[in-house]
Scaffold this active site. Structure first.
Site, PDB file in Angstrom:
ATOM      1  N   HIS A  81      25.058  43.139 -14.235  1.00  0.00           N
ATOM      2  CA  HIS A  81      25.802  42.573 -15.358  1.00  0.00           C
ATOM      3  C   HIS A  81      25.352  43.190 -16.666  1.00  0.00           C
ATOM      4  CE1 HIS A  81      23.024  39.206 -17.057  1.00  0.00           C
ATOM      5  NE2 HIS A  81      22.289  40.094 -16.434  1.00  0.00           N
TER       6      HIS A  81
ATOM      7  N   CYS B  45      19.880  41.382 -21.334  1.00  0.00           N
ATOM      8  CA  CYS B  45      19.134  40.833 -20.195  1.00  0.00           C
ATOM      9  C   CYS B  45      18.016  41.797 -19.806  1.00  0.00           C
ATOM     10  CB  CYS B  45      20.074  40.653 -19.000  1.00  0.00           C
ATOM     11  SG  CYS B  45      19.235  40.040 -17.512  1.00  0.00           S
TER      12      CYS B  45
ATOM     13  N   GLN C  20      23.468  30.543 -12.853  1.00  0.00           N
ATOM     14  CA  GLN C  20      24.249  29.534 -13.567  1.00  0.00           C
ATOM     15  C   GLN C  20      25.660  29.498 -12.971  1.00  0.00           C
ATOM     16  OE1 GLN C  20      23.454  29.913 -18.038  1.00  0.00           O
ATOM     17  NE2 GLN C  20      22.187  31.573 -17.219  1.00  0.00           N
TER      18      GLN C  20
ATOM     19  N   SER D  74      23.453  31.598 -21.324  1.00  0.00           N
ATOM     20  CA  SER D  74      22.656  32.760 -21.760  1.00  0.00           C
ATOM     21  C   SER D  74      23.413  33.641 -22.737  1.00  0.00           C
ATOM     22  CB  SER D  74      22.240  33.585 -20.530  1.00  0.00           C
ATOM     23  OG  SER D  74      21.459  32.774 -19.655  1.00  0.00           O
TER      24      SER D  74
ATOM     25  N   HIS E  38      29.062  37.733 -20.578  1.00  0.00           N
ATOM     26  CA  HIS E  38      28.724  38.758 -19.581  1.00  0.00           C
ATOM     27  C   HIS E  38      29.972  39.452 -19.036  1.00  0.00           C
ATOM     28  CE1 HIS E  38      25.107  36.082 -18.343  1.00  0.00           C
ATOM     29  NE2 HIS E  38      25.910  35.243 -18.937  1.00  0.00           N
TER      30      HIS E  38
HETATM   31  O1  LIG Z   1      18.638  31.157 -20.635  1.00  0.00           O
HETATM   32  C1  LIG Z   1      17.411  31.072 -20.955  1.00  0.00           C
HETATM   33  O2  LIG Z   1      16.803  30.087 -21.328  1.00  0.00           O
HETATM   34  C2  LIG Z   1      16.613  32.354 -20.914  1.00  0.00           C
HETATM   35  N1  LIG Z   1      17.305  33.223 -20.063  1.00  0.00           N
HETATM   36  C3  LIG Z   1      17.104  32.987 -18.651  1.00  0.00           C
HETATM   37  C4  LIG Z   1      16.392  34.138 -18.058  1.00  0.00           C
HETATM   38  C5  LIG Z   1      15.339  34.764 -18.722  1.00  0.00           C
HETATM   39  C6  LIG Z   1      14.707  35.862 -18.096  1.00  0.00           C
HETATM   40  C7  LIG Z   1      15.150  36.303 -16.866  1.00  0.00           C
HETATM   41  C8  LIG Z   1      16.246  35.669 -16.238  1.00  0.00           C
HETATM   42  C9  LIG Z   1      16.853  34.575 -16.828  1.00  0.00           C
HETATM   43  C10 LIG Z   1      18.117  34.197 -20.576  1.00  0.00           C
HETATM   44  O3  LIG Z   1      18.409  34.240 -21.757  1.00  0.00           O
HETATM   45  C11 LIG Z   1      18.648  35.158 -19.629  1.00  0.00           C
HETATM   46  N2  LIG Z   1      19.584  34.845 -18.750  1.00  0.00           N
HETATM   47  C12 LIG Z   1      19.822  35.928 -18.034  1.00  0.00           C
HETATM   48  C13 LIG Z   1      20.774  35.975 -16.953  1.00  0.00           C
HETATM   49  C14 LIG Z   1      21.873  35.111 -16.953  1.00  0.00           C
HETATM   50  C15 LIG Z   1      22.800  35.149 -15.904  1.00  0.00           C
HETATM   51  C16 LIG Z   1      22.613  36.027 -14.838  1.00  0.00           C
HETATM   52  C17 LIG Z   1      21.504  36.870 -14.830  1.00  0.00           C
HETATM   53  C18 LIG Z   1      20.584  36.860 -15.890  1.00  0.00           C
HETATM   54  N3  LIG Z   1      19.041  36.966 -18.458  1.00  0.00           N
HETATM   55  C19 LIG Z   1      18.296  36.482 -19.465  1.00  0.00           C
HETATM   56  C20 LIG Z   1      17.290  37.286 -20.213  1.00  0.00           C
HETATM   57  O4  LIG Z   1      16.854  36.848 -21.303  1.00  0.00           O
HETATM   58  O5  LIG Z   1      16.951  38.387 -19.714  1.00  0.00           O
END
Ligand SMILES: O=C(O)CN(Cc1ccccc1)C(=O)c1nc(-c2ccccc2)[nH]c1C(=O)O
Length: 167
Positions: free
Chosen positions: A63, A117, A135, A158, A161
């Site tokens: 993504h 991400c 999610q 988040s 996407h």
């Molecule tokens: O939502 C939050 O409180 C923090 N996150 C969650 C997270 C943080 C690090 C790794 C994976 C998920 C994120 O913001 C996030 N969500 C994602 C994500 C969301 C959907 C699918 C895959 C990854 N990546 C990130 C990131 O920083 O790298």
């Protein structure tokens, strides 16, 4: 420094192959310079038979995430304090969507450079996952895709996407 090698699933033959994102080489056989252990830890190694993560109901996707000020964590490897609005983030992602067209290579290039991400370092690749791990809006969109298909822009806590299903 990674060798640039990764394992991909051939959509046409349904078997894994080795692709080097640096040299753009591809090969049905494992690169001779890599040891068994190195091969097992390559990105995409779940495609190798006997992979523990293969399993029924598992898909693999990549993504490109653009965060905004209302993201649950408005911070990323790129930007400590993300202040763009959700509308601005969506406009940015629409521009990337137009550049990507149907090109996996272009998508991975943009995800590597622009995704908020941490998976940007894996060209957006999230690896295999099953239902109940992501999610809900992300899961619903990803599981509705065929292999090789891109989602439209979707929104989670988040950020916004675009998803590419790769296996
Ligand atoms: O939502 C939050 O409180 C923090 N996150 C969650 C997270 C943080 C690090 C790794 C994976 C998920 C994120 O913001 C996030 N969500 C994602 C994500 C969301 C959907 C699918 C895959 C990854 N990546 C990130 C990131 O920083 O790298």
């Amino acid at each position: 420094m990674s060798s640039g090698w990764e394992i991909r699933m051939s959509n046409s033959k349904g078997i894994p192959y080795y692709f080097n994102a640096v040299s753009k080489q591809s090969s049905w056989d494992a690169p001779s310079e890599l040891s068994e252990d190195q091969i097992k830890s390559l990105p995409g190694s779940q495609h190798l038979s006997g992979g523990s993560s293969g399993g029924a109901g598992t898909i693999t996707a990549s993504h490109l995430l653009v965060k905004h000020k209302d993201s649950r964590r408005p911070s990323s490897w790129k930007e400590t304090n993300i202040t763009r609005t959700k509308e601005e983030a969506t406009d940015i992602l629409r521009e990337y969507q137009a550049q990507v067209g149907n090109s996996r290579e272009k998508f991975e290039e943009l995800a590597s450079v622009h995704s908020d991400c941490s998976s940007h370092s894996q060209r957006g690749n999230l690896g295999p996952f099953s239902k109940g791990q992501m999610q809900k809006p992300f899961e619903d969109a990803a599981f509705a895709l065929q292999v090789g298909e891109f989602s439209d822009i979707i929104s989670t806590e988040s950020g916004v996407h675009i998803i590419l299903r790769t296996a």
